[in-house]
Enzyme design. Structure first.
Site, PDB file in Angstrom:
ATOM      1  N   LYS A 160       0.836  -1.209   0.000  1.00  0.00           N
ATOM      2  CA  LYS A 160       0.000   0.000   0.000  1.00  0.00           C
ATOM      3  C   LYS A 160       0.866   1.252   0.000  1.00  0.00           C
ATOM      4  O   LYS A 160       1.811   1.341   0.773  1.00  0.00           O
ATOM      5  CB  LYS A 160      -0.898   0.018   1.245  1.00  0.00           C
ATOM      6  N   THR A 171      -7.507   9.522   8.596  1.00  0.00           N
ATOM      7  CA  THR A 171      -7.211   8.247   7.937  1.00  0.00           C
ATOM      8  C   THR A 171      -7.025   7.122   8.964  1.00  0.00           C
ATOM      9  O   THR A 171      -6.308   6.154   8.719  1.00  0.00           O
ATOM     10  CB  THR A 171      -5.925   8.370   7.085  1.00  0.00           C
ATOM     11  N   GLY A 173      -7.603   3.858  10.549  1.00  0.00           N
ATOM     12  CA  GLY A 173      -8.251   2.601  10.153  1.00  0.00           C
ATOM     13  C   GLY A 173      -8.329   2.339   8.663  1.00  0.00           C
ATOM     14  O   GLY A 173      -9.050   1.438   8.234  1.00  0.00           O
ATOM     15  N   THR A 174      -7.564   3.067   7.864  1.00  0.00           N
ATOM     16  CA  THR A 174      -7.646   2.845   6.401  1.00  0.00           C
ATOM     17  C   THR A 174      -7.169   1.439   6.018  1.00  0.00           C
ATOM     18  O   THR A 174      -7.763   0.786   5.170  1.00  0.00           O
ATOM     19  CB  THR A 174      -6.809   3.886   5.626  1.00  0.00           C
ATOM     20  N   GLY A 175      -6.089   0.987   6.669  1.00  0.00           N
ATOM     21  CA  GLY A 175      -5.543  -0.337   6.343  1.00  0.00           C
ATOM     22  C   GLY A 175      -6.505  -1.453   6.748  1.00  0.00           C
ATOM     23  O   GLY A 175      -6.688  -2.433   6.020  1.00  0.00           O
ATOM     24  N   CYS A 176      -7.144  -1.279   7.917  1.00  0.00           N
ATOM     25  CA  CYS A 176      -8.124  -2.271   8.406  1.00  0.00           C
ATOM     26  C   CYS A 176      -9.291  -2.341   7.433  1.00  0.00           C
ATOM     27  O   CYS A 176      -9.768  -3.423   7.071  1.00  0.00           O
ATOM     28  CB  CYS A 176      -8.643  -1.877   9.786  1.00  0.00           C
TER      29      CYS A 176
HETATM   30  N1  LIG Z   1      -4.814  10.386   1.602  1.00  0.00           N
HETATM   31  C1  LIG Z   1      -5.206   9.315   0.896  1.00  0.00           C
HETATM   32  N2  LIG Z   1      -5.953   9.466  -0.232  1.00  0.00           N
HETATM   33  C2  LIG Z   1      -6.368   8.397  -0.944  1.00  0.00           C
HETATM   34  N3  LIG Z   1      -6.078   7.124  -0.612  1.00  0.00           N
HETATM   35  C3  LIG Z   1      -5.333   6.901   0.496  1.00  0.00           C
HETATM   36  C4  LIG Z   1      -4.861   7.975   1.311  1.00  0.00           C
HETATM   37  N4  LIG Z   1      -4.164   7.446   2.348  1.00  0.00           N
HETATM   38  C5  LIG Z   1      -4.209   6.118   2.203  1.00  0.00           C
HETATM   39  N5  LIG Z   1      -4.885   5.774   1.077  1.00  0.00           N
HETATM   40  C6  LIG Z   1      -5.179   4.418   0.612  1.00  0.00           C
HETATM   41  O1  LIG Z   1      -5.746   3.730   1.735  1.00  0.00           O
HETATM   42  C7  LIG Z   1      -5.338   2.372   1.740  1.00  0.00           C
HETATM   43  C8  LIG Z   1      -4.616   2.088   3.052  1.00  0.00           C
HETATM   44  O2  LIG Z   1      -3.296   2.551   2.912  1.00  0.00           O
HETATM   45  P1  LIG Z   1      -2.340   2.994   4.055  1.00  0.00           P
HETATM   46  O3  LIG Z   1      -0.975   3.012   3.474  1.00  0.00           O
HETATM   47  O4  LIG Z   1      -2.892   4.225   4.697  1.00  0.00           O
HETATM   48  O5  LIG Z   1      -2.515   1.768   5.054  1.00  0.00           O
HETATM   49  P2  LIG Z   1      -2.115   1.671   6.558  1.00  0.00           P
HETATM   50  O6  LIG Z   1      -1.020   2.621   6.852  1.00  0.00           O
HETATM   51  O7  LIG Z   1      -1.904   0.227   6.830  1.00  0.00           O
HETATM   52  O8  LIG Z   1      -3.412   2.103   7.293  1.00  0.00           O
HETATM   53  P3  LIG Z   1      -3.698   2.015   8.869  1.00  0.00           P
HETATM   54  O9  LIG Z   1      -2.383   1.860   9.542  1.00  0.00           O
HETATM   55  O10 LIG Z   1      -4.394   3.284   9.115  1.00  0.00           O
HETATM   56  O11 LIG Z   1      -4.607   0.874   9.118  1.00  0.00           O
HETATM   57  C9  LIG Z   1      -4.466   2.186   0.510  1.00  0.00           C
HETATM   58  O12 LIG Z   1      -5.276   1.730  -0.569  1.00  0.00           O
HETATM   59  C10 LIG Z   1      -3.949   3.599   0.231  1.00  0.00           C
HETATM   60  O13 LIG Z   1      -3.577   3.767  -1.117  1.00  0.00           O
HETATM   61  C1  LIG Z   2      -6.794  -2.524  17.293  1.00  0.00           C
HETATM   62  C2  LIG Z   2      -6.110  -1.804  16.194  1.00  0.00           C
HETATM   63  N1  LIG Z   2      -5.810  -2.456  15.048  1.00  0.00           N
HETATM   64  C3  LIG Z   2      -5.194  -1.805  14.043  1.00  0.00           C
HETATM   65  C4  LIG Z   2      -4.858  -0.469  14.134  1.00  0.00           C
HETATM   66  C5  LIG Z   2      -4.143   0.239  13.002  1.00  0.00           C
HETATM   67  O1  LIG Z   2      -4.858   1.308  12.486  1.00  0.00           O
HETATM   68  P1  LIG Z   2      -4.252   2.813  12.439  1.00  0.00           P
HETATM   69  O2  LIG Z   2      -2.846   2.702  11.898  1.00  0.00           O
HETATM   70  O3  LIG Z   2      -5.144   3.550  11.511  1.00  0.00           O
HETATM   71  O4  LIG Z   2      -4.262   3.378  13.818  1.00  0.00           O
HETATM   72  C6  LIG Z   2      -5.192   0.178  15.344  1.00  0.00           C
HETATM   73  N2  LIG Z   2      -4.901   1.474  15.545  1.00  0.00           N
HETATM   74  N3  LIG Z   2      -5.815  -0.500  16.341  1.00  0.00           N
END
Ligand SMILES: Nc1ncnc2c1ncn2[C@@H]1O[C@H](COP(=O)(O)OP(=O)(O)OP(=O)(O)O)[C@@H](O)[C@H]1O
Ligand SMILES: Cc1ncc(COP(=O)(O)O)c(N)n1
Length: 266
Positions: free
Chosen positions: A173, A204, A206-209
């Protein structure tokens, strides 16, 4: 009704973890189930405490589900300890779990370590080889591979290095890129790009979740991997565009984009 399991931590503020996963699953029209690995005291500003659930209790939760219900896909999120990872890997092997999406959560957006550093090798050796797709962000891909990742070219190298560890697909990602967020999917042969414009927002959490649960839901619904990722990317983009300014820190994604909207029914 397709049934999807999340194995992850609880986020008391509802933006990430189990809570984001179940909201995403409901929006996809699949039945969400949960195995809780840890309880966090968390809000949009930080993580203030973590209590791990015992490996025995995690194994029991997985057993209770698989002994009774057919599971169409599994999403794995926060798994912080060596024994936790071992218990999960053993149970998934025992029940021949399919369509496994691993979001290797390591550090929260607020900078809190959610993976015990000692557990990194267990994640690599025991969990990664079992999964259908692993979805690291850039810092996570750096920790897993030991590479420095600053460009799309670096992301390709990292995807190839992680693929050798045994998953069927790797999705790196690009949310942490300086440029527009491009995600790269590698199947051992070719790289596919999924790109959008960067949305200007601080919200942003929880975007990854959300993305990993959307992929798991789409796999359960029977979409092939490329389509599952493409639809999930569309889902997360709308969820970020409509992210909520809840709390004083990094606000959560919004899950109003339902299956009915996708079908043009509302
Ligand atoms: N500002 C943004 N605009 C559009 N898409 C985004 C943006 N930030 C993240 N994304 C998309 O959101 C998804 C999650 O990516 P990200 O790299 O933020 O994951 P992450 O860091 O694991 O998230 P988290 O740690 O919040 O759970 C990917 O598809 C990424 O391309
Ligand atoms: C319980 C739990 N699981 C996953 C994340 C990662 O999400 P984020 O990087 O957006 O804080 C989090 N903050 N908390």
């Amino acid at each position: 009704m397709k049934k999807v399991l999340t194995i992850a931590g609880s986020d008391s503020s509802g933006g990430a973890g189990i809570q984001a996963d179940l909201k995403t699953m409901s929006a996809h029209g699949v039945f969400g189930m949960s195995v809780i690995t840890a309880v966090t005291a968390q809000n949009t500003q930080g993580v203030f405490g973590i209590q791990d659930i015992s490996p025995q209790m995690i194994a029991k939760q997985i057993q209770a589900i698989y002994e009774d219900i057919e599971v169409d896909a599994v999403k794995i999120g926060m798994v912080s300890q060596v024994d936790t990872i071992q218990a999960i890997a053993q149970q998934l092997l025992k029940y021949q779990a399919k369509n496994i999406v691993l979001d290797p959560v390591m550090v929260s957006k607020s900078g809190f370590h959610l993976l015990n550093p000692e557990a990194k090798n267990s994640l690599i050796n025991q969990l990664i080889p079992l999964v259908t797709v692993i979805t690291p962000n850039l810092p996570e891909a750096e920790v897993i591979t030991g590479l420095t990742i600053e460009s799309e070219k670096d992301m390709e190298e990292a995807a190839k290095a992680i693929f050798i560890m045994g998953p069927q697909y790797v999705l790196i990602k690009g949310g942490h890129l300086e440029s527009d967020p491009v995600d790269l999917l590698y199947d051992g042969k070719a790289i596919q790009r999924f790109s959008t414009k960067r949305i200007a927002t601080k919200n942003t959490h929880g975007t990854g979740c959300t993305l990993s649960s959307a992929i798991a839901s789409n796999l359960a619904l029977g979409f092939p991997i490329t389509e599952a990722v493409k639809l999930a990317k569309e889902y997360i983009t709308v969820a970020i565009e409509n992210a909520l300014s809840i709390g004083k820190g990094v606000g959560p994604t919004h899950h109003f984009y339902s299956l009915y909207q996708r079908a043009g029914l509302e």
